[in-house]
Design an enzyme around this catalytic site. Sequence first.
Site, PDB file in Angstrom:
ATOM      1  CG  LEU A  77      -2.132  -0.932   1.141  1.00  0.00           C
ATOM      2  CD1 LEU A  77      -2.912  -1.043   2.232  1.00  0.00           C
ATOM      3  CD2 LEU A  77      -2.720  -1.133  -0.115  1.00  0.00           C
ATOM      4  CB  CYS A  78       4.479   1.859   0.030  1.00  0.00           C
ATOM      5  SG  CYS A  78       4.741   1.656   1.684  1.00  0.00           S
ATOM      6  CG  HIS A  79       1.196   6.707  -2.208  1.00  0.00           C
ATOM      7  ND1 HIS A  79       0.898   6.694  -1.005  1.00  0.00           N
ATOM      8  CD2 HIS A  79      -0.001   7.134  -2.925  1.00  0.00           C
ATOM      9  CE1 HIS A  79      -0.266   7.029  -0.706  1.00  0.00           C
ATOM     10  NE2 HIS A  79      -1.088   7.190  -1.980  1.00  0.00           N
ATOM     11  CG  MET A 114       6.590   2.506   4.717  1.00  0.00           C
ATOM     12  SD  MET A 114       6.960   1.830   6.289  1.00  0.00           S
ATOM     13  CE  MET A 114       7.249  -0.053   5.658  1.00  0.00           C
ATOM     14  CD  GLU A 115       9.180   5.351   0.497  1.00  0.00           C
ATOM     15  OE1 GLU A 115       8.536   5.160  -0.459  1.00  0.00           O
ATOM     16  OE2 GLU A 115       8.944   5.638   1.506  1.00  0.00           O
ATOM     17  CG  ASP A 129      23.887 -12.405   0.526  1.00  0.00           C
ATOM     18  OD1 ASP A 129      23.773 -13.933   0.452  1.00  0.00           O
ATOM     19  OD2 ASP A 129      24.279 -11.894  -0.482  1.00  0.00           O
TER      20      ASP A 129
END
EC number: 4.6.1.17
Length: 161
Positions: A77-79, A114-115, A129
């Site tokens: 739901l992030c733009h 969020m980014e 990793d």
Amino acid sequence: MSDLTHIDNKGRANMVDVSEKAVTKRTATARSIVYLPDVIMQQLTGGDIQTKKGAVFQTAIIAGIMAAKKTGELIPLCHPLGLDNCNIDIQVNDEDEVVILCTTTITAKTGIEMEALVGASVAALTIYDMCKAMSHDIVIKETKLIEKTGGKSDFRRDYQD
């Protein structure tokens, strides 16, 4: 029905409508902390760890920036946003933990927390990793928002929290 912004009045998932919001400069900084055991930390020279895969921190910086730019594709739901800037800084603190700070900037109608969180998280996962062949005792301890500015409200926590 709900104070949650991603739930509509019928309780269904919903993308927030930002069409009426004002365009403002927005920033966000997120932090991830990675514990690396001594066998890996002993490889730290010149501010980075060299492995057969390459320079660990430099690769993590690139991966984090790439991930931040793709946040709208990863979080449903992030733009989708075109970032104005994304900066990732990686340092080793006094407790020999790897501290990743991801700061994102945009001038837009919606925030970019969020980014920043995705960028810091993917940088941490990339360190895991690239170092896992030396030890599986690596721990990604935390990822959290440190600061956000712009939009409806600002937020800041002490970097030591």
